[in-house]
Design a protein around this motif. Sequence first.
Motif, short mmCIF file in Angstrom:
data_model
loop_
_atom_site.label_atom_id
_atom_site.label_comp_id
_atom_site.label_asym_id
_atom_site.label_seq_id
_atom_site.Cartn_x
_atom_site.Cartn_y
_atom_site.Cartn_z
N GLY A 304 -35.00 -41.79 -5.38
CA GLY A 304 -34.76 -41.31 -4.03
C GLY A 304 -35.85 -41.75 -3.06
N LEU A 305 -37.10 -41.67 -3.47
CA LEU A 305 -38.21 -42.06 -2.60
C LEU A 305 -38.19 -43.55 -2.33
N ASN A 306 -37.86 -44.35 -3.33
CA ASN A 306 -37.84 -45.80 -3.14
C ASN A 306 -36.69 -46.26 -2.24
N ALA A 307 -35.73 -45.38 -1.99
CA ALA A 307 -34.63 -45.71 -1.08
C ALA A 307 -34.96 -45.35 0.37
N ILE A 308 -36.11 -44.73 0.60
CA ILE A 308 -36.48 -44.31 1.95
C ILE A 308 -37.32 -45.40 2.62
N CYS A 313 -42.68 -45.96 -4.46
CA CYS A 313 -43.18 -45.03 -5.47
C CYS A 313 -43.02 -45.62 -6.86
N ILE A 314 -44.15 -45.75 -7.58
CA ILE A 314 -44.06 -46.19 -8.97
C ILE A 314 -43.70 -45.00 -9.84
N LYS A 375 -32.50 -32.15 -1.29
CA LYS A 375 -32.67 -31.62 0.07
C LYS A 375 -33.98 -32.13 0.67
N ALA A 376 -35.04 -32.12 -0.13
CA ALA A 376 -36.33 -32.63 0.34
C ALA A 376 -36.25 -34.11 0.67
N LEU A 377 -35.60 -34.90 -0.19
CA LEU A 377 -35.47 -36.34 0.05
C LEU A 377 -34.73 -36.62 1.35
N ASP A 378 -33.68 -35.86 1.61
CA ASP A 378 -32.93 -36.04 2.85
C ASP A 378 -33.81 -35.77 4.06
N ALA A 382 -35.18 -38.47 6.93
CA ALA A 382 -34.93 -38.28 8.35
C ALA A 382 -36.22 -38.40 9.15
N LEU A 383 -37.31 -37.80 8.66
CA LEU A 383 -38.58 -37.89 9.37
C LEU A 383 -39.11 -39.33 9.31
#
Length: 389
Positions: A304-308, A313-314, A375-378, A382-383
């Motif tokens: 999820g983080l790597n898609a932002i 993120c490793i 929810k956190a990833l979303d 957004a931020l």
Amino acid sequence: MKLADRMSRIGTESAFDVLARAKNLEAQGRDIVHLQIGEPDFDTPAHVTEAGIQALRDGYTHYVPAVGIPQLRDAIAEHISTTRGIAVKRENVCVSPGGKPIMFWTIMALCEEGDEVIVPDPSYPIYESMARVVGAKVVPLPLLESRGFTFAPEDLAARLTPQTKLVVMNSPANPTGGFLDKTDIEAIANILRDHTCYILSDEIYSRLLYSGEHYSLAAEPDMQDRTIILDGFSKTYAMTGWRLGYGIYPLDLMPHIDRLVVNSVSCTNAATQMAGVAALTGPQDAVNTMVAEFAKRRDYIVDGLNAIPGISCIKPLGAFYVFPNVTKLGLPSKVLEERLLNEAGVAVLSGTAFGEYGEGYLRLSYANSIPNIQKALDRIEALARSILG
């Protein structure tokens, strides 16, 4: 009133500060996703809880020996002997109310003004805090993302001096999830054999490992007599509130540690220690279930983080934290931590809470459910998009 100078040198754990601010916002009606605190979101295994309750009923409500009850010290000695492949006796074991006292007593016993303590950076902030309190000089040892958040052996060698009294190691590591494998440990041992310093090996996350096998520096030839192993029950058995940890000490240090225990806490809660016996000697199914679930969450949050946009993120190899690189968002880590909490409703920690080399990173704990992680990833995405424009 003027406080002692040492109070100006003592640090803190910002996780508790962020938790307090998050709770404040929740009291105002805000919805906050908690990814800042470092504790499992599982209950203590039922048989462990029952053992603690039964111990209270059986009268374990009084003082016990300062360094621990024989039953628990024996169980710990057997556990460490088996899992680390070293010979440990009851006499090497000091039981403590959590892991932090082992850090404190070790540093109090060994270090003073003029000594140097080598500390990984980024790392758990209490190592540095306690070293500074006793007047020692802290020498940061950078953990490199390019090495999976481990340090280069040559970087350790370059920092060792005749003043080095203690080297701190932590694997698997907080906050990065970095892991030193057997090859790494062998290289580190080859360097440390030429010096006389002690090593504090924080192995509290040793059971929370997703690949590879844990290997302790104490298992290396000639290293056990200079290595203090820190371990405990908080992370492995979801017992953070029970306050139960331990240290494995060289025999010559134990009388001095005993005196520090007597002078500070007298002893560790008796019933809690009986729960610890049940944890080590009873079924391990709950631990295995927890680690399997953490592995799923780790994969989920890393993907999820790597898609932002702006975040990379490793994949950590242990513990239950990710340490994403956020430098492309162009904000200091502390500012990003504050904006995520205040604007996005996600509680995380700035990488700088763990040292100067944490700048450009955040620590997120995935000790939360996958729906809450999503929810956190979303909200983070957004931020991030609003920052990047």
